[in-house]
Design an enzyme around this catalytic site. Structure first.
Site, PDB file in Angstrom:
ATOM      1  N   GLY A 154       0.738  -1.147  -0.060  1.00 56.60           N
ATOM      2  CA  GLY A 154      -0.030   0.045  -0.170  1.00 56.60           C
ATOM      3  C   GLY A 154       0.876   1.325  -0.054  1.00 56.60           C
ATOM      4  NE  ARG A 181      -2.331  -4.343  -0.470  1.00 57.80           N
ATOM      5  CZ  ARG A 181      -1.778  -3.833   0.580  1.00 57.80           C
ATOM      6  NH1 ARG A 181      -0.705  -4.562   1.309  1.00 57.80           N
ATOM      7  NH2 ARG A 181      -2.068  -2.682   1.275  1.00 57.80           N
ATOM      8  N   GLY A 225       5.715  -8.375   4.108  1.00 56.81           N
ATOM      9  CA  GLY A 225       5.690  -9.214   2.810  1.00 56.81           C
ATOM     10  C   GLY A 225       6.823  -9.064   1.853  1.00 56.81           C
ATOM     11  CB  ILE A 234       1.273   3.818   7.515  1.00 55.18           C
ATOM     12  CG1 ILE A 234       0.755   5.362   7.762  1.00 55.18           C
ATOM     13  CG2 ILE A 234       0.218   2.830   7.535  1.00 55.18           C
ATOM     14  CD1 ILE A 234       0.186   6.005   6.475  1.00 55.18           C
ATOM     15  CG  ASP A 235      -0.462  -0.261  10.558  1.00 52.30           C
ATOM     16  OD1 ASP A 235      -0.897   0.833  10.190  1.00 52.30           O
ATOM     17  OD2 ASP A 235      -0.965  -1.420  10.350  1.00 52.30           O
ATOM     18  N   GLY A 287      -4.142   0.601  11.535  1.00 55.85           N
ATOM     19  CA  GLY A 287      -3.760  -0.241  12.582  1.00 55.85           C
ATOM     20  C   GLY A 287      -3.986  -1.490  12.412  1.00 55.85           C
ATOM     21  CG  MET A 309      -9.118  11.268   2.265  1.00 56.89           C
ATOM     22  SD  MET A 309     -10.196  12.253   2.897  1.00 56.89           S
ATOM     23  CE  MET A 309      -9.299  14.010   2.590  1.00 56.89           C
ATOM     24  NE  ARG A 363      -3.897   2.838   4.042  1.00 55.55           N
ATOM     25  CZ  ARG A 363      -3.157   1.807   4.914  1.00 55.55           C
ATOM     26  NH1 ARG A 363      -1.668   1.968   4.701  1.00 55.55           N
ATOM     27  NH2 ARG A 363      -3.693   1.126   5.688  1.00 55.55           N
TER      28      ARG A 363
END
Length: 485
Positions: free
Chosen positions: A105, A171, A198, A226-227, A271, A379, A381
């Site tokens: 992502g 992905r 991954g 991002i988490d 998350g 938005m 991301r």
């Protein structure tokens, strides 16, 4: 409230041994043999920042209790290798071809990473070529390799102003042998893999296949999550921007909720397994009344009880929910996506519907009760990074290029205790960092959100104290006036 204080460790198992089984040997970074070339930045080589000595920092700087010695002893025996520019390097710059691939992502900062890698390769090392592989690992496959694009100084100059990735992303795995074939055919010496768990596990397979073939190839990972759930790291790029934008969404939900009679604002944030964005957004905004994270699973009944408790002291309630929370509420969706991640139930929609049903059931007590739902995930991301995140991306990428040119391979770069370290990919992807429910961040969340024990009593006691203080002031004023008669 016991239901909200479940015990948890700081990391959770993910595909390999847990953190307490990691040894010092596991943390040793693999390096390609031989450093016979001088770093081309000759005028800087004698400065301190260029060094061939491998230095370390402690994995955990906290000292052991009860150990008396001249030098404190860390509670962890592990040491992490520091990243740095090297005086002598493995690859000959004029003959070196660099490859870059972005997977998974999108995330704020991807273009900054591409830009910084390219500019460092071109300006500092003057490498032969920089190649960008399109749409993730597909661009390295037999079917997608024809889409590879050459990156120049001019082609990346302004890309950091925009979100997303100019290379595209996808992905799912590809055939490892095909990908290494592509790298060998194009003469790639260094491959930078920008992506999550991954992606880095795929990079590990590429590195192992290249080693089996005897290829002179360094595979270097720049973690994208991002988490902020990467083990051995205290911050990943894009996280700070995500929290900043998440706070804007929470403020919007707050504005909606307080404008209604018994208004509830629900904000779903990223998350999957770790609630760092939700927790930090709750603390930073100071406008969330309930924070729901995967590390602290609670039932629907408890959530409704928390809303009810909030309504006893206010006519509005703002809820932050991480996307991985409540996956057992509807039994889960089942299956996995192309990256191998478990498919998630849309908890934001589920929670909103459950609250709406609860409000209808209790409409006499909460007339005109309304729920407003905000999902800012895509938005967030897609936006460009904050200035501080952009600086972080540049530093990560520059150091990654320096270490890769010196032959570091099969590893990632990470920030730990304000130092940049190298971690072998196998170890970095073995565990996932999660919120410590006994730690400082969660304590701050609990201090500003609703609980089921003493919140209402404390509120009512504060009201009584204020009334008594007001009565006392009036009494003193009357006594003063009477004394003048």
């Amino acid at each position: 409230m016991e239901n909200r204080l479940r015990d948890t460790s700081r990391v959770v198992r993910s595909h390999a041994a847990p953190l307490n089984e990691v040894t010092q040997e596991d943390l040793k970074v693999e390096r390609l043999h031989g450093r016979k070339y001088m770093n081309p930045s000759k005028k800087h080589v004698m400065r301190e920042e260029f060094s061939d000595k491998i230095e370390h920092i402690m994995h955990d700087p906290r000292p052991q209790e009860g150990v008396h010695s001249e030098l404190p002893v860390s509670i962890s025996p592990l040491l992490c290798e520091l990243a740095a520019p090297r005086q002598r390097i493995h690859f000959n710059p004029p003959e070196t071809v660099v490859g870059i691939v972005t997977c998974g992502g999108i995330c704020p900062g991807l273009n900054d990473v591409i830009r910084s890698l390219t500019l460092t390769a071109v300006n500092a090392y003057r490498v032969k070529r920089v190649i960008g592989f399109r749409f993730g690992y597909w661009g390295l496959s037999k079917k997608g390799s024809h889409t590879a694009m050459e990156l120049y100084r001019t082609s990346v100059t302004s890309i950091h102003r925009y979100g997303g990735t100019i290379l595209g992303s996808s992905r799912g795995p590809q055939d490892t042998s095909e990908m290494v074939d592509t790298l060998e055919r194009l003469g790639v010496n260094i491959l930078f893999t920008v992506g999550g768990d991954g992606t880095q596990r795929g990079a590990l397979k590429i590195a192992e296949e290249a080693k089996r073939r005897g290829a002179n190839l360094a595979v270097f990972g720049i973690p994208k999550t991002i988490d902020n759930d990467l083990s051995f790291s205290h911050r990943t790029f894009g996280f700070e921007t995500a929290v900043d934008k998440a706070v804007e969404a929470v403020r919007a939900a707050y504005a909606e909720a307080i404008s209604l009679n018994y208004g509830v604002g629900v904000v779903k944030l990223m998350g999957r397994d770790s609630g760092f964005i939700a927790a930090e957004a709750a603390v930073a905004s100071a406008q969330a009344n309930i924070c729901l994270v995967p590390e602290n699973p609670i039932s629907e009944d408890i959530v409704m009880a928390l809303i009810q408790r909030r309504f006893e002291t206010s006519r509005s309630c703002v809820i932050i929910v991480a996307e991985g929370f409540g996956q057992d509420w509807e039994g889960g969706t089942g299956g996995h996506d192309a990256s191998g991640n478990k498919k998630l139930t849309d908890i934001g929609v589920v929670l909103t519907k459950r609250i709406q049903a609860w409000l209808r059931k209790n409409k006499e007590r909460y007339p005109n009760g309304t729920v407003k739902y905000i999902d800012p995930s895509y938005m967030i991301r897609a936006c460009p990074p904050s200035a501080n995140d952009a600086l972080f991306c540049a530093t990560l990428s520059t150091l990654a290029m320096h270490e890769a040119m010196a032959g570091a391979t099969n590893c990632i770069i990470a920030l730990r205790y304000n130092s940049y370290i190298l971690v072998p990919i196998k170890v970095a992807t073995s565990v996932r960092r999660v919120l410590d429910l006994r730690g400082q961040l969660w304590r701050q969340v609990r201090e500003i959100t609703v609980g089921l024990q003493d919140d209402v009593r404390a509120f009512k006691e504060a009201e009584v104290r204020r009334e008594l203080e007001a009565i006392s002031l009036v009494r003193e004023r009357l006594i003063g006036q009477l004394s003048k008669l």
